[in-house]
Design an enzyme around this catalytic site. Structure first.
Site, PDB file in Angstrom:
ATOM      1  N   ASP A 109       0.874  -1.174   0.000  1.00 12.01           N
ATOM      2  CA  ASP A 109       0.000   0.000   0.000  1.00 12.01           C
ATOM      3  C   ASP A 109       0.910   1.223   0.000  1.00 12.01           C
ATOM      4  OD1 ASP A 109      -2.570  -1.320   0.239  1.00 12.01           O
ATOM      5  OD2 ASP A 109      -1.964  -1.845   2.275  1.00 12.01           O
TER       6      ASP A 109
ATOM      7  N   ASP B 229     -13.701  -3.934  -2.642  1.00 12.68           N
ATOM      8  CA  ASP B 229     -13.561  -3.652  -1.205  1.00 12.68           C
ATOM      9  C   ASP B 229     -14.938  -3.836  -0.579  1.00 12.68           C
ATOM     10  OD1 ASP B 229     -10.911  -3.032  -1.573  1.00 12.68           O
ATOM     11  OD2 ASP B 229     -11.187  -0.869  -1.532  1.00 12.68           O
TER      12      ASP B 229
END
Length: 256
Positions: free
Chosen positions: A12, A131
């Site tokens: 990330d 997500d």
């Protein structure tokens, strides 16, 4: 014939640095993405996923630069996501060295984009990043899961399982299924969610969100994941790639 389970570290990236938090909050610096990528390549990672978590708001040039430098260092497939809004964005990322591109928010806003990318570059380069979280409050979906955006902060009311199925119809080659409830908690993958999506798609499913111990990975594969993804447990040295592969092997799964 069984296909070998892939073990995938996820980077990330925020402003050119790898970060990790819990549910995308309280981010900690976890190092340089190029150095981490090279380490994971040496340690036997099968692929890398690189998510630009501030791309929707930040400067894209940093991302292209980091992708280029990472691609020069590693020889395993590199999937890049975050802020991909157009066919041209995909083209630029592939030219910078990405092998696959993850699409999330822009695909929700305009599902036709998935078909456009798939037709131009082939479904093998297109990963739909979903997500998802369990619905709460007044929100109701038939699967009990909804699609979220903005790092899980905003619900869409869309059924996450139906969206995964629609993504396959539109031409995505793979589903990156991230449990926003489990993300960063190290409490294990959301097994029910993996099973629900596996029931409706035939493309590979990457399970993401919740890995904490070597024992967490086998159940995700048993639930239907073709690949298992983790971030903080690898970045901070809690687990190593080899340990995860050994655990999967000992449970009878084939690994690369």
């Amino acid at each position: 014939m069984s296909i070998a389970v892939r073990v995938i570290p996820c980077l990330d990236v925020d402003a050119g640095r790898v970060v990790k938090g819990v549910n995308f909050r309280e981010l900690r610096d976890a190092g340089d993405p190029v150095e981490l990528a090279a380490t994971y390549d040496r340690e036997g990672a099968d692929e890398l996923v690189f998510l630009d978590i501030t791309a929707s708001s930040g400067d894209r040039e940093t991302t292209y630069d980091v992708v280029r430098r990472t691609a020069e260092q590693v020889f395993i497939p590199l999937t890049v996501g975050g802020g991909v809004r157009s066919v041209d964005d995909v083209d630029r990322l592939l030219r910078a060295g990405a092998d696959k591109v993850g699409v999330n928010t822009a695909g929700i806003a305009r599902p036709e984009l998935l078909g456009e990318i798939s037709q131009r570059f082939g479904s093998q380069v297109l990963v739909l990043s979903v997500d998802a979280r369990r619905v709460t409050g007044a929100t109701v979906t038939s699967s009990g899961y909804e699609v979220t955006t903005h790092g899980g902060r905003e619900g869409t009311g869309m059924d996450a399982v139906e969206w995964a199925a629609r993504g396959e119809q539109l031409g995505v080659g793979e589903i990156l299924l991230n449990s926003m409830d489990a993300d960063g908690t190290t409490a294990g993958f959301d097994i029910e969610m993996i099973e629900a999506v596996r029931d409706v798609v035939s493309v590979p499913v990457i399970a993401s969100g919740g890995a904490g111990r070597v024992e967490d990975f086998g159940p995700a594969v048993a639930a239907g994941a073709d690949a298992v993804l983790a971030a903080s447990v690898f970045h901070f040295g809690t687990l190593r790639i080899g340990e995860v592969k050994d655990a999967l092997l000992s449970e009878g799964y084939e690994v690369r």
